[in-house]
Design a protein around this motif. Structure first.
Motif, short mmCIF file in Angstrom:
data_model
loop_
_atom_site.label_atom_id
_atom_site.label_comp_id
_atom_site.label_asym_id
_atom_site.label_seq_id
_atom_site.Cartn_x
_atom_site.Cartn_y
_atom_site.Cartn_z
N LYS A 36 -18.41 3.97 1.73
CA LYS A 36 -17.07 4.38 1.30
C LYS A 36 -16.19 4.72 2.50
O LYS A 36 -15.00 4.41 2.52
CB LYS A 36 -17.19 5.60 0.39
CG LYS A 36 -16.48 5.38 -0.93
CD LYS A 36 -16.63 6.57 -1.80
CE LYS A 36 -15.97 6.28 -3.14
NZ LYS A 36 -16.14 7.36 -4.09
N LEU A 85 -8.90 -5.86 1.57
CA LEU A 85 -10.24 -5.29 1.32
C LEU A 85 -11.20 -6.36 0.80
O LEU A 85 -12.36 -6.40 1.18
CB LEU A 85 -10.15 -4.13 0.32
CG LEU A 85 -9.68 -2.80 0.92
CD1 LEU A 85 -9.52 -1.75 -0.17
CD2 LEU A 85 -10.66 -2.29 1.97
N LYS A 128 -14.84 1.62 3.94
CA LYS A 128 -13.76 1.09 3.09
C LYS A 128 -12.47 1.86 3.38
O LYS A 128 -11.41 1.27 3.48
CB LYS A 128 -14.12 1.25 1.61
CG LYS A 128 -15.07 0.21 1.09
CD LYS A 128 -15.21 0.38 -0.40
CE LYS A 128 -16.29 -0.52 -0.97
NZ LYS A 128 -16.53 -0.24 -2.39
N ARG A 129 -12.63 3.18 3.49
CA ARG A 129 -11.45 4.00 3.73
C ARG A 129 -10.84 3.68 5.10
O ARG A 129 -9.64 3.67 5.27
CB ARG A 129 -11.82 5.49 3.66
CG ARG A 129 -10.68 6.35 3.14
CD ARG A 129 -11.09 7.79 2.98
NE ARG A 129 -12.12 7.96 1.97
CZ ARG A 129 -12.86 9.06 1.86
NH1 ARG A 129 -12.70 10.06 2.70
NH2 ARG A 129 -13.75 9.17 0.92
N LEU A 171 -9.04 0.50 4.80
CA LEU A 171 -7.82 0.74 4.03
C LEU A 171 -6.75 1.37 4.93
O LEU A 171 -5.58 0.97 4.88
CB LEU A 171 -8.12 1.67 2.84
CG LEU A 171 -6.92 1.96 1.94
CD1 LEU A 171 -6.65 0.79 1.01
CD2 LEU A 171 -7.13 3.21 1.12
#
Lengths: 201, 174
Positions: free
Chosen positions: A129, A190, A132-133, A136
């Motif tokens: 995660k 993403l 991913k952040r 992002l």
């Protein structure tokens, strides 16, 4: 206790225009109670700083821009027409001040469509995660300031589309469309990253 | 992979935001159920949506308010004129005054003239007696304009150049 130190007609007029309880505090500041402004600063500093930070992407600069915006707002309190919430008016000043800072620093806007996100080769494998952040955030940094601010304000869930529109100086419909497009672009970035990760497994 | 249309993407985002009308929502859910491409697109948008929902409010430094309140009186509202624009305005005002003074000195405005009020078309019933002629000295008028220009130049020098310059120095030295 009468908190409004101005003639009754002015106080009534102000109360009729909006129901913002902060307008009473503004009357006290205008009457010379400077310490009341410190309370307003404490209340709004986080959002003001967040807006400036989303635009400038640099903490010291964002802090300076937010402080300048508060000072501008203080010296222009008399000009605030009270047709909107004080916070909306203040955040608009923060937004404009941060944009001016950004332009002064000549940091060129890069369109996300024309840029490629660099992949972290060390991080290949399981995409956590935090990764991913991180991706992002990289993608977000490539949006223009207005889109990034609109998206941030939208997800802070504190502002209506109309308020975001007022802060960023756009139409509410335009804000909605830009938030949609920005999310689409982020999703595409993403997806590309996730596909790349899957291929390298 | 089949690409979803822009309008479908908009609907999917509205669906995630919970702003779709009941009938539209049900209709879209059926479409999602039937199409793998739409389902994949929804999941992609949902991942972004969930990540964006984790946005946090950033906190400024602890002494933000204290530092701000200390600056608040020392830094008045910024002058709308930059020093550079102030200098340009000052040059403009001084050049105008200089040109006017030069024209006065070479005698352009020396010829006296008069304003004949009798030339104005006024019905006779309103006139009891002939109107006087008013002597006009162009030189005097231009001299007044020059004086006003010099006064304006002084104000520009003070407000748009010297005051911001000293304020900047005070803040830089703090």
């Amino acid at each position: 206790m009468n908190l409004c130190n101005f003639p009754t007609t002015i106080c009534v007029q102000a109360a009729v225009m909006t129901n913002d309880p902060e307008h009473v505090l503004l009357d006290r500041i205008l009457a010379g109670e400077q310490q009341v402004y410190a309370a307003l600063v404490n209340k709004h500093k986080s959002y003001a700083f967040t807006i400036a930070y989303k635009i400038l992407q640099n903490r010291p600069e964002a802090e300076e821009a937010a402080q300048d915006a508060f000072i501008k707002a203080y010296h222009n309190l008399k000009r605030f027409n009270r047709e909107s919430k004080f916070s909306t008016w203040l955040y608009r000043i923060v937004f404009n001040t941060a944009i001016t800072y950004k332009r002064k620093n000549r940091q060129q806007f890069q369109n996300i469509e024309n840029t490629v996100i660099e992949y972290n080769q060390e991080g290949e494998g399981m995409l956590e995660k935090t990764d991913k952040r991180k991706y992002l955030n990289q993608a977000l940094a490539k949006l223009n300031e207005a889109d990034r601010t609109a998206l941030s304000l939208f997800y802070l869930e504190e502002f209506s589309l109309e308020e975001i529109a007022e802060i960023t100086g756009m139409q509410a419909n335009t804000v909605k469309v830009r938030i949609h497009r920005a999310r689409q672009r982020l999703a595409e970035e993403l997806t590309t990253i996730l596909d790349h990760e899957a291929l390298t497994l | 992979m089949e690409k979803t249309s822009q309008s479908l993407d908009d609907k999917l985002l509205d669906y995630l935001d919970g702003t779709l009308a009941e009938s539209e929502r049900k209709n879209l859910e059926q479409q999602i159920h039937r199409s793998t491409a739409i389902k994949t697109r929804l999941e992609s948008l949902r991942t972004t949506h969930e990540l964006l929902k984790q946005f946090n409010i950033e906190q400024p430094s602890r002494n933000f308010t204290h530092a701000l309140m200390q600056r608040i009186d020392q830094a008045p509202a910024r002058n709308t004129f930059s020093i550079r624009n102030g200098i340009f305005l000052l040059i403009g005002v001084l050049v105008t005054a200089g040109l006017a003074a030069m024209l006065v000195s070479i005698g352009v405005f020396d010829t006296p003239s008069t304003i004949e009020l009798n030339n104005i078309n006024i019905p006779e019933k309103y006139l009891q007696q002939p109107l006087p002629s008013i002597p006009v000295s162009g030189k005097t008028i231009v001299n007044i304009i020059i004086m006003l220009n010099l006064g304006l130049a002084w104000i520009v020098l003070d407000r748009a150049i010297l005051k911001p310059l000293f304020q900047r120095r005070i803040h830089a030295g703090r």
